[in-house]
Design an enzyme around this catalytic site. Structure first.
Site: not given
Ligand code: ACO
Length: 335
Positions: A115, A262, A292
C-alpha cells in the site's frame, strides 16, 4: 546545488469489468449493506484474464501520464513500478512496461512495498531527479488482485475489499525557482507486523510448491488480514506521518488543499479526516468505485482528482499511505 523535481503528468487505467457488491453476493455469503457499511466500497474492477496484466495496465496509465506531462515516451529515462501482484514470480513487471511502451533500454525497478509502494517509488524518483541522474522518471502503481482472492465465503472479509487498476505519474526536473515541486517524502516500516496482512506463498516459509497439498491450503495462497489490528495501526500512523510531512515543511493541516490517502477503507479515510480536522472537500476518496487497489490507489486517486479539477496549480497536495509490512509513508507536493 541539487535539482528540483515535480510531478509533471498523471494518468490512470482501470479494467472495464465492473463487479458490484451484489455481484459478489451471488458467489459468496455477503451483502451490499455489509460491504458499504464497513468499507464504503460499492463496486470494484476485476481484470480480464488474457487481456489485462499488471504491466499492460501500468503501461496504459503511463502513456496517459506522459501525454499529460506534454512529453514523448522517448523523454523517459527510468521506470519504477510498484505492485504486490506481479505477473510473474520473477522478473518483476517493470521490464514488461519498458517493452510495452517501446522505450529504449532504460532501467526498470520493481518496488515491493504494498500500500505504501507508490510513495516509496515517488521518493526514489524524487532522489534520482534531485541528484541530476535522470530528468523524467515514470512512477507506476499497478495491481491485479482479483486473480488471487479467495472468492468463496471463507475469504469474504478480505476479498470484498480489493480491486484491480493502475495509476502513474511522471516525475520531472524543474526550474529551481519554480514554486511547484515535491517538497519532501517520509518512509517507515515495522516488520514485526508483517504477518498481520500478507500472502505467504509462493514463498520460502511455506510448504515447497511441488507438494500437492500446497494449493489446497488457503493460508499459503490467499491474502490474510487481521482487520482490527490493521485498522488500529492505520489510523495512528496516517495521522503521524502526515504531521511529520507538515512539520518538515513548517506547515499546518490548514495549509493542505487536498489530502489523498491510500484508499484502504473509507472508514479509515474518514477517521483520519476527523483526526486531522480537515473538511470533507479536502480529502479525496474514490474507493467507492474501485475498492482498495493497493499500490495503484494513490496515483489512481491523484489522476482522477486532477481530471476533476480538484488539483490545481499552486495547491498543496498531501499523499499518505499505510499498509502491509507494516509500512507507511507520506509526501507533500506543491502542484
Ligand atoms: N460479508 C458479510 N459478513 C462478513 C464479511 C462479508 N464480506 N466479512 C466478514 N463478515 C462477518 C464475519 O464473519 C463476522 O461474523 P461473526 O460475527 O458471525 O463472526 C462479522 O462479519 C464481523 O467480522 P469482523 O472481521 O469482526 O468485521 P469488522 O467489523 O472488523 O470488519 C473489516 C472487517 C472491514 C476488514 C475491518 O476490520 C476493517 O475495517 N479493518 C481495517 C483493515 C482494512 O480496511 N484493510 C484494508 C486493506 S489493508 C490496507 O490497505 C491498509
Amino acid at each position: 546545488m541539487l535539482a528540483k523535481s515535480k510531478i509533471s503528468g498523471v494518468g490512470h487505467y482501470v479494467p472495464e469489468n465492473v463487479v458490484t457488491n451484489n455481484d459478489l453476493a451471488k458467489i459468496m455469503d455477503t451483502t451490499d449493506e455489509w460491504i458499504q457499511e464497513r468499507t464504503g466500497i460499492k463496486e470494484r474492477r476485476w481484470f480480464t484474464y488474457g487481456k489485462d496484466t499488471v504491466a499492460s495496465m501500468g503501461a496504459e496509465a503511463a502513456r496517459k501520464a506522459v501525454a499529460n506531462a506534454g512529453l514523448e515516451l522517448s523523454d523517459i529515462d527510468f521506470i519504477i513500478l510498484a505492485t504486490l501482484s506481479p505477473d510473474y514470480y520473477f522478473p518483476g513487471p517493470g521490464v514488461k512496461v519498458q517493452e510495452a511502451l517501446g522505450i529504449d533500454t532504460i532501467g526498470a525497478l520493481d518496488v515491493r512495498n504494498q500500500c505504501s509502494g507508490f510513495i516509496y517509488s515517488l521518493s526514489i524518483a524524487d532522489q534520482f531527479v534531485k541528484t541530476g541522474m535522470y530528468k523524467n522518471v515514470l512512477v507506476i502503481g499497478s495491481e491485479v488482485h482479483s486473480h488471487r482472492l479467495d472468492k468463496s465465503t471463507r475469504g469474504r472479509s478480505v476479498s470484498v475489499i480489493f480491486g484491480d487498476g493502475a495509476g502513474a505519474v511522471v516525475v520531472s526536473a524543474t526550474d529551481k525557482d519554480s514554486d511547484a515541486g515535491i517538497l519532501s517524502t517520509h518512509l517507515h516500516s515495522q516488520g514485526k507486523y508483517a504477518e498481520e496482512l500478507c500472502t505467504m506463498g509462493p514463498g520460502n516459509m511455506t510448504t515447497p510448491v511441488f507438494e500437492t497439498d500446497y494449493v489446497s491450503d488457503p493460508e499459503h495462497i490467499f491474502p490474510k488480514m487481521n482487520g482490527s489490528t490493521v485498522f488500529k495501526h492505520a489510523v495512528v500512523r496516517f495521522k503521524e506521518v502526515i504531521h511529520e510531512a507538515l512539520n518538515a515543511n513548517n506547515m499546518a493541516p490548514t495549509d493542505i488543499d487536498l489530502l489523498i490517502p491510500h484508499q484502504a477503507n473509507l472508514r479509515i479515510s474518514q477517521f483520519v479526516q476527523a483526526k486531522m480536522q480537515l473538511p470533507q472537500d479536502k480529502v479525496f476518496n474514490n474507493i467507492q468505485k474501485y475498492g482498495n487497489t493497493t499500490a495503484a490507489s494513490i496515483p489512481l486517486a491523484l489522476s482522477e482528482a486532477w481530471q476533476e479539477g480538484k488539483v490545481k496549480e499552486g495547491d498543496l497536495v498531501c499523499l499518505a499511505a499505510f499498509g502491509s509490512g507494516f509500512t507507511w509513508a507520506s509526501a507533500l507536493v506543491r502542484w
